[in-house]
Design a protein around this motif. Structure first.
Motif: not given
Length: 76
Positions: A21-37
């Protein structure tokens, strides 16, 4: 007696972050979670330019999946 007190005073172990999970997801500045397609790694010849281009950009994790992802990232 000291050993019994020390054993009772120990804290619970920390939550481990899921390595996948730590390789696949990143946190945005507002706390949302980014993912790749998905679907952008191979068999690209049959996919249109537009489709491949739209798969390039990152997206956000759906709100229904956020609690599970946060648990994997040991944020909860």
């Amino acid at each position: 007696m000291d050993a019994v007190i020390q054993k009772a005073m120990k804290k619970m172990p920390k939550m481990k972050t899921n390595a996948g999970a730590k390789k696949r997801f990143k946190l945005t500045g507002t706390g949302k979670i980014k993912r790749k397609h998905a679907y952008k790694s191979h068999i690209l010849t049959k996919k249109s330019k537009k489709r491949k281009r739209n798969l390039t950009y990152s997206g956000q994790v759906h709100k229904a999946d956020v609690p599970n992802i946060k648990q994997l990232l040991a944020m909860k």
